[in-house]
Design a protein around this motif. Structure first.
Motif, PDB file in Angstrom:
ATOM      1  N   ARG A 186       0.839  -1.195   0.000  1.00 47.17           N
ATOM      2  CA  ARG A 186       0.000   0.000   0.000  1.00 47.17           C
ATOM      3  C   ARG A 186       0.875   1.247   0.000  1.00 47.17           C
ATOM      4  O   ARG A 186       2.013   1.222   0.459  1.00 47.17           O
ATOM      5  CB  ARG A 186      -0.943   0.000   1.200  1.00 47.17           C
ATOM      6  N   GLN A 187       0.278   2.310  -0.499  1.00 48.96           N
ATOM      7  CA  GLN A 187       0.972   3.588  -0.538  1.00 48.96           C
ATOM      8  C   GLN A 187       0.013   4.689  -0.130  1.00 48.96           C
ATOM      9  O   GLN A 187      -0.963   4.960  -0.835  1.00 48.96           O
ATOM     10  CB  GLN A 187       1.550   3.859  -1.925  1.00 48.96           C
ATOM     11  N   ALA A 188       0.314   5.294   0.993  1.00 52.40           N
ATOM     12  CA  ALA A 188      -0.480   6.411   1.491  1.00 52.40           C
ATOM     13  C   ALA A 188       0.050   7.701   0.863  1.00 52.40           C
ATOM     14  O   ALA A 188       1.205   7.765   0.444  1.00 52.40           O
ATOM     15  CB  ALA A 188      -0.401   6.485   3.001  1.00 52.40           C
ATOM     16  N   LYS A 214       3.766   9.124   1.176  1.00 52.76           N
ATOM     17  CA  LYS A 214       4.599   8.115   1.820  1.00 52.76           C
ATOM     18  C   LYS A 214       5.087   7.084   0.815  1.00 52.76           C
ATOM     19  O   LYS A 214       4.562   6.961  -0.286  1.00 52.76           O
ATOM     20  CB  LYS A 214       3.823   7.423   2.943  1.00 52.76           C
ATOM     21  N   ARG A 219       5.738   3.296  -0.703  1.00 52.74           N
ATOM     22  CA  ARG A 219       4.940   2.074  -0.769  1.00 52.74           C
ATOM     23  C   ARG A 219       5.484   1.088   0.263  1.00 52.74           C
ATOM     24  O   ARG A 219       6.706   0.927   0.391  1.00 52.74           O
ATOM     25  CB  ARG A 219       5.019   1.480  -2.173  1.00 52.74           C
ATOM     26  N   GLU A 261      -5.351   5.334   9.501  1.00 59.05           N
ATOM     27  CA  GLU A 261      -3.999   5.189   8.952  1.00 59.05           C
ATOM     28  C   GLU A 261      -3.867   4.055   7.932  1.00 59.05           C
ATOM     29  O   GLU A 261      -2.806   3.880   7.331  1.00 59.05           O
ATOM     30  CB  GLU A 261      -2.971   5.001  10.067  1.00 59.05           C
ATOM     31  N   ASP A 262      -4.927   3.292   7.736  1.00 60.66           N
ATOM     32  CA  ASP A 262      -4.935   2.275   6.678  1.00 60.66           C
ATOM     33  C   ASP A 262      -5.305   2.885   5.320  1.00 60.66           C
ATOM     34  O   ASP A 262      -5.259   2.196   4.293  1.00 60.66           O
ATOM     35  CB  ASP A 262      -5.923   1.158   7.009  1.00 60.66           C
ATOM     36  N   THR A 263      -5.686   4.147   5.319  1.00 61.50           N
ATOM     37  CA  THR A 263      -6.031   4.821   4.079  1.00 61.50           C
ATOM     38  C   THR A 263      -4.833   4.839   3.135  1.00 61.50           C
ATOM     39  O   THR A 263      -3.753   5.305   3.498  1.00 61.50           O
ATOM     40  CB  THR A 263      -6.501   6.256   4.357  1.00 61.50           C
ATOM     41  N   ALA A 264      -5.024   4.305   1.938  1.00 60.60           N
ATOM     42  CA  ALA A 264      -3.925   4.194   0.972  1.00 60.60           C
ATOM     43  C   ALA A 264      -4.451   3.580  -0.322  1.00 60.60           C
ATOM     44  O   ALA A 264      -5.584   3.081  -0.371  1.00 60.60           O
ATOM     45  CB  ALA A 264      -2.818   3.308   1.527  1.00 60.60           C
ATOM     46  N   TYR A 300      -3.971   0.428  -2.503  1.00 62.39           N
ATOM     47  CA  TYR A 300      -3.481  -0.930  -2.270  1.00 62.39           C
ATOM     48  C   TYR A 300      -3.176  -1.595  -3.613  1.00 62.39           C
ATOM     49  O   TYR A 300      -3.981  -1.556  -4.537  1.00 62.39           O
ATOM     50  CB  TYR A 300      -4.523  -1.735  -1.504  1.00 62.39           C
ATOM     51  N   LEU A 345      -8.110   2.127  -4.302  1.00 63.89           N
ATOM     52  CA  LEU A 345      -8.054   3.093  -3.214  1.00 63.89           C
ATOM     53  C   LEU A 345      -8.953   2.664  -2.056  1.00 63.89           C
ATOM     54  O   LEU A 345     -10.135   2.379  -2.242  1.00 63.89           O
ATOM     55  CB  LEU A 345      -8.486   4.470  -3.710  1.00 63.89           C
ATOM     56  N   THR A 388     -10.214   4.187   1.576  1.00 62.64           N
ATOM     57  CA  THR A 388     -10.287   5.386   2.398  1.00 62.64           C
ATOM     58  C   THR A 388     -11.044   5.043   3.672  1.00 62.64           C
ATOM     59  O   THR A 388     -12.195   4.595   3.607  1.00 62.64           O
ATOM     60  CB  THR A 388     -10.988   6.529   1.662  1.00 62.64           C
TER      61      THR A 388
END
Length: 126
Positions: free
Chosen positions: A37-39, A42, A44, A88-91, A93, A121, A123
């Protein structure tokens, strides 16, 4: 050869989502598969991996105990069940295939995976 990730969306904190990754063009039955995942803003990062046999799994520290990776070799798909989701899992995937067939040992480094899917995505609203 293509990997297609799906299942992302908007969910409230504490909720669940199930992501799927479908392969087309070839079978990945002899490749370990991974989710990353990549927020926003940030790098990956590794989320989870499953061995080519399905008998072994590995998880990033931040998702252990909340996420479960699985695969259906007959359908050539890999899934990621995500529970107790946090903001904080928002990213975005991504699913990916280990570039080395029949490798012993699960990999967490991006460079060990190719090809990659396009991303879906997730969210999580707090």
């Amino acid at each position: 050869v293509q990997l297609q990730a799906s299942g992302g969306g908007l969910v409230q904190a504490g909720g669940s989502l199930r992501l799927s990754c479908a392969a087309s063009g070839r079978t990945f039955s002899t490749n370990a598969m991974g989710w990353f995942r990549q927020a926003p803003g940030k790098d990956r990062e590794f989320v989870a991996a499953i061995s080519w046999s399905g008998g072994s799994t590995a998880y990033g520290d931040s998702v252990k105990g909340r996420f479960t990776i699985s695969r259906d070799k007959a359908k050539n798909t890999v899934s990621l069940e995500m529970n107790s989701l946090k903001a904080e899992d928002t990213a975005v995937y991504y699913c990916a295939a280990d570039r080395a067939p029949l490798r012993i040992g699960l990999q967490s480094k991006l460079k060990e995976y190719d090809p990659w899917g396009q991303g879906t995505l997730v969210t999580v609203s707090s």
